[in-house]
Design an enzyme around this catalytic site. Structure first.
Site, PDB file in Angstrom:
ATOM      1  N   GLU A   1      -3.144   7.800 -10.898  1.00  0.00           N
ATOM      2  CA  GLU A   1      -3.171   8.970 -11.859  1.00  0.00           C
ATOM      3  C   GLU A   1      -3.170  10.093 -11.632  1.00  0.00           C
ATOM      4  O   GLU A   1      -3.469  10.015 -10.081  1.00  0.00           O
ATOM      5  CB  GLU A   1      -4.664   8.520 -12.224  1.00  0.00           C
TER       6      GLU A   1
ATOM      7  N   CYS B   1      -4.763  17.375  -9.771  1.00  0.00           N
ATOM      8  CA  CYS B   1      -5.162  16.757  -8.488  1.00  0.00           C
ATOM      9  C   CYS B   1      -4.846  15.309  -8.270  1.00  0.00           C
ATOM     10  O   CYS B   1      -3.848  14.811  -9.504  1.00  0.00           O
ATOM     11  CB  CYS B   1      -6.156  16.181  -8.645  1.00  0.00           C
TER      12      CYS B   1
ATOM     13  N   CYS C   1      -6.026   1.714  -2.055  1.00  0.00           N
ATOM     14  CA  CYS C   1      -6.652   2.938  -1.175  1.00  0.00           C
ATOM     15  C   CYS C   1      -6.634   2.305   0.170  1.00  0.00           C
ATOM     16  O   CYS C   1      -7.334   1.145  -0.411  1.00  0.00           O
ATOM     17  CB  CYS C   1      -7.449   4.378  -0.645  1.00  0.00           C
TER      18      CYS C   1
ATOM     19  N   CYS D   1     -13.692   3.601   1.475  1.00  0.00           N
ATOM     20  CA  CYS D   1     -15.092   3.815   1.892  1.00  0.00           C
ATOM     21  C   CYS D   1     -15.871   3.241   0.829  1.00  0.00           C
ATOM     22  O   CYS D   1     -15.317   3.313  -0.759  1.00  0.00           O
ATOM     23  CB  CYS D   1     -14.714   5.888   1.429  1.00  0.00           C
TER      24      CYS D   1
ATOM     25  N   CYS E   1     -15.858   5.070  -3.343  1.00  0.00           N
ATOM     26  CA  CYS E   1     -14.775   5.147  -4.192  1.00  0.00           C
ATOM     27  C   CYS E   1     -14.410   3.742  -4.896  1.00  0.00           C
ATOM     28  O   CYS E   1     -13.801   2.926  -3.689  1.00  0.00           O
ATOM     29  CB  CYS E   1     -14.283   5.849  -3.043  1.00  0.00           C
TER      30      CYS E   1
ATOM     31  N   SER F   1     -13.133  15.058   4.080  1.00  0.00           N
ATOM     32  CA  SER F   1     -14.387  13.991   3.452  1.00  0.00           C
ATOM     33  C   SER F   1     -15.364  13.833   4.864  1.00  0.00           C
ATOM     34  O   SER F   1     -14.988  12.944   5.719  1.00  0.00           O
ATOM     35  CB  SER F   1     -13.601  12.804   3.551  1.00  0.00           C
TER      36      SER F   1
ATOM     37  N   HIS G   1     -19.258  13.387   4.549  1.00  0.00           N
ATOM     38  CA  HIS G   1     -20.158  12.335   3.806  1.00  0.00           C
ATOM     39  C   HIS G   1     -21.495  12.074   4.302  1.00  0.00           C
ATOM     40  O   HIS G   1     -22.241  11.286   4.031  1.00  0.00           O
ATOM     41  CB  HIS G   1     -19.294  11.245   2.693  1.00  0.00           C
TER      42      HIS G   1
ATOM     43  N   CYS H   1     -12.555   8.860 -10.356  1.00  0.00           N
ATOM     44  CA  CYS H   1     -12.513   8.118  -8.922  1.00  0.00           C
ATOM     45  C   CYS H   1     -11.907   7.184  -9.050  1.00  0.00           C
ATOM     46  O   CYS H   1     -12.670   5.998  -8.897  1.00  0.00           O
ATOM     47  CB  CYS H   1     -13.430   8.143  -8.462  1.00  0.00           C
TER      48      CYS H   1
HETATM   49  N1  SAH Z   1      -8.355  10.168   0.851  1.00  0.00           N
HETATM   50  C1  SAH Z   1      -8.891  11.339   0.988  1.00  0.00           C
HETATM   51  C2  SAH Z   1      -8.598  12.164  -1.116  1.00  0.00           C
HETATM   52  C3  SAH Z   1      -9.251  11.359  -1.491  1.00  0.00           C
HETATM   53  S1  SAH Z   1     -10.563  11.343  -2.080  1.00  0.00           S
HETATM   54  C4  SAH Z   1      -9.856  12.075   0.986  1.00  0.00           C
HETATM   55  O1  SAH Z   1     -11.297  10.927   1.476  1.00  0.00           O
HETATM   56  O2  SAH Z   1     -10.905  12.714   1.418  1.00  0.00           O
HETATM   57  C5  SAH Z   1     -11.468  12.777  -2.327  1.00  0.00           C
HETATM   58  C6  SAH Z   1     -12.650  12.812  -2.778  1.00  0.00           C
HETATM   59  O3  SAH Z   1     -13.178  12.778  -3.329  1.00  0.00           O
HETATM   60  C7  SAH Z   1     -12.766  12.424  -1.399  1.00  0.00           C
HETATM   61  O4  SAH Z   1     -13.478  13.474  -0.432  1.00  0.00           O
HETATM   62  C8  SAH Z   1     -13.755  11.175  -1.461  1.00  0.00           C
HETATM   63  O5  SAH Z   1     -14.611  10.808  -0.755  1.00  0.00           O
HETATM   64  C9  SAH Z   1     -14.517  12.104  -3.134  1.00  0.00           C
HETATM   65  N2  SAH Z   1     -14.912  10.370  -4.097  1.00  0.00           N
HETATM   66  C10 SAH Z   1     -14.539   9.359  -3.808  1.00  0.00           C
HETATM   67  N3  SAH Z   1     -15.107   8.568  -3.966  1.00  0.00           N
HETATM   68  C11 SAH Z   1     -16.284   9.432  -4.821  1.00  0.00           C
HETATM   69  C12 SAH Z   1     -17.509   9.186  -6.284  1.00  0.00           C
HETATM   70  N4  SAH Z   1     -17.255   8.348  -6.048  1.00  0.00           N
HETATM   71  N5  SAH Z   1     -17.566  10.237  -6.351  1.00  0.00           N
HETATM   72  C13 SAH Z   1     -17.625  11.922  -5.633  1.00  0.00           C
HETATM   73  N6  SAH Z   1     -17.238  11.927  -4.785  1.00  0.00           N
HETATM   74  C14 SAH Z   1     -15.796  10.723  -4.413  1.00  0.00           C
END
Ligand code: SAH
Length: 340
Positions: free
Chosen positions: A90, A103, A110, A114, A117, A210, A212, A331
Site C-alpha cells: 500500500e 507514504c 515486514c 514491532c 504494527c 522510530s 517508541h 498502518c
Molecule cells: N520500518 C520503518 C518505517 C515504517 S513504520 C520504521 O519503523 O520506522 C512508520 C511509523 O509508523 C513507525 O514509526 C512505526 O513505528 C509507526 N507505527 C506502526 N504502527 C503504528 C500504529 N499502530 N500506530 C501508530 N504508529 C505506528
C-alpha cells in the site's frame, strides 16, 4: 532485461552503448519516462518504432495494477498496488496545506515484528525491487504532483537498503522526477548499520528513527530489533550520523495508552533524546490495530502531559495527528483486509 524504472538517469547512456544502441537516445528516453511520464513504451512517440520495440523487450516498465483505492473524509487516499507475482503493497497520499505527501512501502510485510504494527503481524513476504518502489511513486503521482515522500509504509527501508536507496536516488535525480532530497524522509526502526551507510551517501535525505520507548526493557518488548541493537548503540549511531551529516534526526514516538505514556517515560525520553544533538521528537498517538486489542490510543490529557514534559526539558516536540483512519490508512490494514 533490466526494468526501466530501476535505471538511474545517468546510467542510461552507458547502458544503451553496452547493448549496441545509440547513446544519444538517452535524453529522449528520459523525457518520455520522467517528463511525459509514459505508462508504456508505445506512448514514447518521439522514438522510432524499432527502438520502442527494443525498449519494450529489454527495458520494460514495471507492470503494476492499482487494485484498490480508499479515500478517507480528510482527503487521504490509500492505494493498494499489486505486482506481477500477485503480491501487493500500500501507498498513502496525504494532502495538507500546499503539500501532497506520499507514504511509500519498501517491503511486502515486514520482518521487524514491532508489537503495535500491523505491517509485521504476518511477517515478511519479500522485499520490493527499486523499480517496484518507483512504481508506487508513479501510481501516486497520477493523483497529483507529489511534493514530499515519507518512507513510512510497510517494511523496514534499512533492511532493503540497496533497492530503497536506488529508488529514492531515481526519484531525486534532476533528470528524473527531480523531487528534492530534503522532501524525502526515510524512517527506520533502528537498523544500526544503515546510519553510516546513509551518511556516506552524501545526499540530504531526512532521517526519522522510530524510538517508541526510552529504555531497553520496554523497547525490547515493543520492538524486537532492540535486542539486536539496543538503545545505547542506536543513540550512538544517531549522534555519529548527526556529526557526520550536520543533519537533524527526528525521533518518532508512538504513544500507547498505559504502556509508554507515563510521566516517568517522558522524563526518561527527554534525557535519552538529548544525547543526540539537534534531535526532534514527533509524538504520534497509537492507531489501534486489530491484532493487539490491548493496545489503546492514549487520552488527550496524557498526550498533552507527555508533550509538556518534553518541551519543559527543551526537546523540540510535535504532536502529530493521525490521518486517513477511516480509510485504514494508518498502518497496514488495507492489505490485511485483502488477505483475509
Ligand atoms: N520500518 C520503518 C518505517 C515504517 S513504520 C520504521 O519503523 O520506522 C512508520 C511509523 O509508523 C513507525 O514509526 C512505526 O513505528 C509507526 N507505527 C506502526 N504502527 C503504528 C500504529 N499502530 N500506530 C501508530 N504508529 C505506528
Amino acid at each position: 532485461m533490466t526494468r526501466a524504472w530501476s535505471i538511474l538517469p545517468d546510467e542510461w547512456k552507458p547502458i544503451l552503448k553496452d547493448r549496441g544502441l545509440r547513446p544519444f537516445r538517452a535524453d529522449q528516453i528520459l523525457q518520455a519516462l520522467y517528463r511525459d511520464y509514459i505508462s508504456g513504451w508505445d506512448a514514447a512517440t518521439t522514438l522510432p518504432k524499432d527502438l520502442r520495440e527494443t525498449l519494450k523487450a529489454e527495458f520494460p516498465l514495471t507492470p503494476y495494477k492499482q487494485l484498490d483505492v480508499s479515500e478517507s473524509a480528510d482527503g487521504t487516499r490509500k492505494l493498494l498496488i499489486g505486482f506481477d507475482d500477485g503480491n501487493a503493497v500500500e501507498t498513502v497520499l496525504i494532502p495538507a496545506s500546499g503539500r501532497f505527501t506520499q507514504c511509500i512501502s519498501t517491503q511486502v510485510g515486514c520482518a521487524m515484528g514491532c508489537a503495535f504494527c500491523a505491517s509485521g503481524a504476518h511477517g515478511i513476504v519479500r522485499s520490493l525491487t527499486a523499480d517496484e518502489i518507483v512504481a508506487e511513486y508513479m501510481a501516486g503521482r497520477a493523483f497529483g504532483e507529489i511534493t514530499n515522500i515519507v518512507v513510512m509504509g510497510m517494511g523496514e527501508p534499512f533492511a532493503n537498503y540497496d533497492a530503497t536507496m536506488r529508488a529514492l536516488k531515481l526519484i531525486n535525480a534532476g533528470r528524473g522526477p527531480n523531487l528534492g532530497a530534503r522532501h524525502i524522509t526515510i524512517s527506520t526502526c533502528g537498523v544500526v548499520p544503515g546510519f553510516a551507510r546513509l551518511a556516506a551517501e552524501g545526499i540530504q535525505f531526512e532521517l526519522s528513527v522510530s524510538l517508541h520507548a526510552p529504555n531497553n526493557e520496554l523497547r525490547s518488548r515493543l520492538m524486537p530489533i532492540n535486542r539486536r541493537w539496543p538503545l545505547d548503540e542506536l543513540l550512538a549511531a544517531c549522534a555519529d550520523y548527526t556529526h557526520a551529516t550536520k543533519r537533524i534526526i527526528t525521533f518518532e514516538y508512538t504513544v500507547i495508552g498505559g504502556v509508554n505514556d507515563s510521566r516517568a517515560c517522558a522524563e526518561e525520553l527527554a534525557r535519552q533524546v538529548r544525547r543526540v544533538p539537534m534531535a526532534k521528537v514527533n509524538l504520534i498517538p497509537l492507531s489501534p490495530v486489530s491484532h493487539r486489542p490491548d493496545f489503546k490510543t492514549p487520552d488527550e490529557q496524557t498526550l498533552l502531559m507527555f508533550l509538556d514534559v518534553l518541551m519543559k526539558h527543551g526537546v523540540q516536540t510535535m504532536l502529530r495527528r493521525s490521518r486517513g483512519k477511516d480509510a485504514d490508512a494508518a498502518c497496514g490494514q488495507l492489505r490485511l483486509r485483502h488477505m483475509s
